[in-house]
Design an enzyme around this catalytic site. Structure first.
Site, PDB file in Angstrom:
ATOM      1  N   HIS A   1       0.874  -1.187   0.000  1.00 32.15           N
ATOM      2  CA  HIS A   1       0.000   0.000   0.000  1.00 32.15           C
ATOM      3  C   HIS A   1       0.900   1.222   0.000  1.00 32.15           C
ATOM      4  O   HIS A   1       1.754   1.367   0.874  1.00 32.15           O
ATOM      5  CB  HIS A   1      -0.878  -0.026   1.257  1.00 32.15           C
TER       6      HIS A   1
ATOM      7  N   HIS B   1       1.581   5.590  -0.602  1.00 27.35           N
ATOM      8  CA  HIS B   1       1.114   6.973  -0.681  1.00 27.35           C
ATOM      9  C   HIS B   1       2.044   7.742  -1.612  1.00 27.35           C
ATOM     10  O   HIS B   1       3.176   7.325  -1.863  1.00 27.35           O
ATOM     11  CB  HIS B   1       1.044   7.606   0.709  1.00 27.35           C
TER      12      HIS B   1
ATOM     13  N   TYR C   1       3.865  11.134   9.956  1.00 28.63           N
ATOM     14  CA  TYR C   1       2.444  11.190   9.643  1.00 28.63           C
ATOM     15  C   TYR C   1       2.037  12.598   9.214  1.00 28.63           C
ATOM     16  O   TYR C   1       2.532  13.597   9.743  1.00 28.63           O
ATOM     17  CB  TYR C   1       1.615  10.795  10.864  1.00 28.63           C
TER      18      TYR C   1
END
Length: 336
Positions: free
Chosen positions: A193, A195, A288
């Site tokens: 996965h 980003h 984050y």
């Protein structure tokens, strides 16, 4: 060549981009388009997973159960999927959505904390759910550590284990190395996965496949946290160019983004996902995206550059829950 299985997260990770305000009709329209395009797993719900609604994470327009009931009634082929973060989501929450039509769950932990997922993975398997172990922030650990944690998830019964690039911080060679290492040591399939904070989401996904990953993720037009996820339609196009088998039709997945999702975003007056200086520095620092506002506030207070704060936090391997470090780092930078 191996067939790749595609999970679309427009209706879960992409929920961050609409402040978790998808209506039930939004969910149904997007889910139907994804299903008709051939997506294998469709992940839905609050951006932070089951039971994610809170003052900290934001409140969604509807409950997880309402979303699941709405979408379960329109899917014909795809596995209806949810995300569960132990400590946020409960086994009771999972049981409720399973009864409403969920077929798969991704149990997500920090990359070094797989042990907190044991009871949730075992419970999911007892419920008959397709169960994925989801190791977040995988850029923060070596391939050896990731394997140790992945083997725990495998031993608990996970059907697949993911190398998850939550901050969009990984480079293609790193993705290849970590996925290949897991592939050579695990008995279960491996997933990835990505980003797009560094603009590498599609390249990293292809590299993961080349390393042995059988499961890849995307979201329509890249909708998701930070700079967004790997754009599903772009990934499908590249897979097609490479003659990599998949179940998704290119024209149909492009239409799902253009004709279904974009009008919904426009109705919500939400911008399309794009790389910007904030998302870039988040990916570069490897932290984050939720740290950005706190870092800016601390930087203004102490007269330092927020980018320096984030980079130092990345060096310290700060994770969610360690926001108190932000003030400390800004203070230290101010006194150098």
């Amino acid at each position: 060549m191996r067939k790749v299985m595609l999970t679309d997260t427009t209706l879960r990770d992409g929920s961050h981009s609409v402040s978790h305000q998808y209506s039930l009709e939004d969910m149904k329209k997007i889910a139907m388009a994804l299903d008709e395009a051939g997506i294998d797993l469709i992940e839905i719900g609050h951006g932070d997973g089951l039971n994610g609604q809170s003052l900290n994470y934001g409140f969604a327009a509807h409950t997880d159960l309402e979303y699941v009931k709405a979408v379960a009634g329109v899917l014909k082929n795809a596995k209806l999927t949810v995300l569960l973060v132990p400590g946020i989501g409960l086994i009771e929450d999972l049981e409720a959505v399973r009864e409403a039509g969920v077929k798969a769950v991704r149990v997500a932990t920090h990359v070094t904390e797989a042990d907190v997922a044991e009871q949730h993975i075992k419970a999911a398997k007892k419920m008959g759910l397709f169960t994925v172990g989801f190791l977040m922030m995988s850029h923060m650990a070596s391939k050896e550590i990731i394997l140790q944690e992945a083997q725990k998830m495998e031993s608990y019964g996970a059907d697949v284990v993911y190398v998850t690039d939550s901050a969009g911080a990984m480079l293609p060679d790193e993705v290849f190395e970590k996925v290949a290492y897991l592939k050579s040591h695990l008995k279960v399939p491996v997933g990835h996965h990505s980003h797009n904070n560094l603009g590498l989401a599609v390249a990293n996904s292809v590299k993961a496949y080349e390393a042995g990953a059988d499961y890849l993720d995307g979201s329509l037009i890249g909708l998701g946290a930070g700079a967004g996820n790997c754009p599903t339609e772009a990934l499908v196009a590249v897979l097609e160019r490479l003659d990599i088998p998949k179940n998704v039709d290119l024209y149909s997945i492009i239409d799902a983004g253009d004709k279904v999702l974009i009008p919904i975003l426009e109705a919500h007056q939400k911008p399309l996902p794009r790389m910007n200086s904030d998302s870039l520095i988040i990916g570069y620092a490897g932290v984050y995206s939720s740290f950005m506002l706190h870092a800016r506030n601390a930087a203004n207070r102490f007269g330092v550059d927020a980018r320096d704060v984030l980079i130092e936090l990345g060096k310290k391997k700060a994770v969610g829950g360690q926001e108190d470090w932000i003030i400390e780092v800004a203070h230290q930078l101010a006194n150098k």
